[in-house]
Design an enzyme around this catalytic site. Structure first.
Site, PDB file in Angstrom:
ATOM      1  N   THR A  15       6.382 -10.293  72.180  1.00  0.00           N
ATOM      2  CA  THR A  15       6.487 -11.657  72.695  1.00  0.00           C
ATOM      3  C   THR A  15       7.334 -11.749  73.960  1.00  0.00           C
ATOM      4  O   THR A  15       8.105 -10.853  74.295  1.00  0.00           O
ATOM      5  CB  THR A  15       7.104 -12.582  71.631  1.00  0.00           C
ATOM      6  OG1 THR A  15       8.444 -12.170  71.364  1.00  0.00           O
ATOM      7  CG2 THR A  15       6.283 -12.570  70.357  1.00  0.00           C
ATOM      8  N   ASP A  16       7.187 -12.896  74.632  1.00  0.00           N
ATOM      9  CA  ASP A  16       8.027 -13.208  75.774  1.00  0.00           C
ATOM     10  C   ASP A  16       9.264 -13.959  75.264  1.00  0.00           C
ATOM     11  O   ASP A  16       9.458 -14.096  74.052  1.00  0.00           O
ATOM     12  CB  ASP A  16       7.251 -14.010  76.813  1.00  0.00           C
ATOM     13  CG  ASP A  16       6.737 -15.349  76.295  1.00  0.00           C
ATOM     14  OD1 ASP A  16       7.216 -15.836  75.235  1.00  0.00           O
ATOM     15  OD2 ASP A  16       5.842 -15.918  76.950  1.00  0.00           O
ATOM     16  N   ALA A  17      10.057 -14.458  76.154  1.00  0.00           N
ATOM     17  CA  ALA A  17      11.300 -15.143  75.770  1.00  0.00           C
ATOM     18  C   ALA A  17      11.051 -16.393  74.931  1.00  0.00           C
ATOM     19  O   ALA A  17      11.926 -16.827  74.184  1.00  0.00           O
ATOM     20  CB  ALA A  17      12.101 -15.512  77.014  1.00  0.00           C
ATOM     21  N   ILE A  20       6.102 -16.275  72.328  1.00  0.00           N
ATOM     22  CA  ILE A  20       4.642 -16.252  72.425  1.00  0.00           C
ATOM     23  C   ILE A  20       4.229 -14.846  72.871  1.00  0.00           C
ATOM     24  O   ILE A  20       4.866 -14.232  73.720  1.00  0.00           O
ATOM     25  CB  ILE A  20       4.150 -17.304  73.441  1.00  0.00           C
ATOM     26  CG1 ILE A  20       4.481 -18.710  72.910  1.00  0.00           C
ATOM     27  CG2 ILE A  20       2.660 -17.163  73.716  1.00  0.00           C
ATOM     28  CD1 ILE A  20       4.206 -19.816  73.897  1.00  0.00           C
TER      29      ILE A  20
END
Length: 144
Positions: A15-17, A20
């Site tokens: 995931t990103d920050a 997601i």
């Protein structure tokens, strides 16, 4: 068998920050699911390379994002063979979110080329491979 299914859980590293799934990670999930689909047919990617000197490379790829996957969700990657030609395969991989009732997340269409690894030259799919790959064809699937 007309479709192969492979399930994965989303981990923090995917995931990103914002929690997601990062857009490029879907390609990694698809690659892993393709390898498992081939293995289910008796075509181990490692054995194909080591014993027969044969490999597949991505020739063309299209990806459409529908809905994001998030941290800790469970996904399913369905892989089907759309077309099988002399030295090429075209597959569709649909990634659905099992944690959200099977919501469609991503659709990938990928064309693979069969190569002789020593020379990186195109190679006609051996008959034994063709026969095994038929196990992933969708009903009424084309041979190209």
């Amino acid at each position: 068998m007309a479709a192969h299914h492979c399930q994965f859980r989303i981990y923090y590293e995917d995931t990103d920050a914002g929690g997601i799934v990062y857009h490029a990670r879907y390609l990694g999930f698809a690659e892993r699911a393709r390898a498992e689909a081939l293995r289910s047919l008796g075509l181990s990617v490692g054995e194909m390379a080591e014993e027969d000197g044969i490999g597949f490379v991505v020739r063309q790829l299209g990806i459409r994002y529908h809905a994001p996957l998030r941290l800790d969700e469970l996904m399913d990657v369905e892989t089907v063979l759309l077309q099988r030609g002399g030295a090429r395969l075209k597959l569709r991989q649909v990634i659905t979110n099992l944690s959200r009732g099977g919501q469609k997340s991503v659709v990938i269409e990928v064309e693979l080329a069969c190569l002789r690894l020593a020379s990186m030259a195109p190679l006609r799919l051996p008959v034994a491979y063709q026969e095994k790959l038929a196990g992933l064809e969708v009903s009424g699937g084309d041979s190209a």
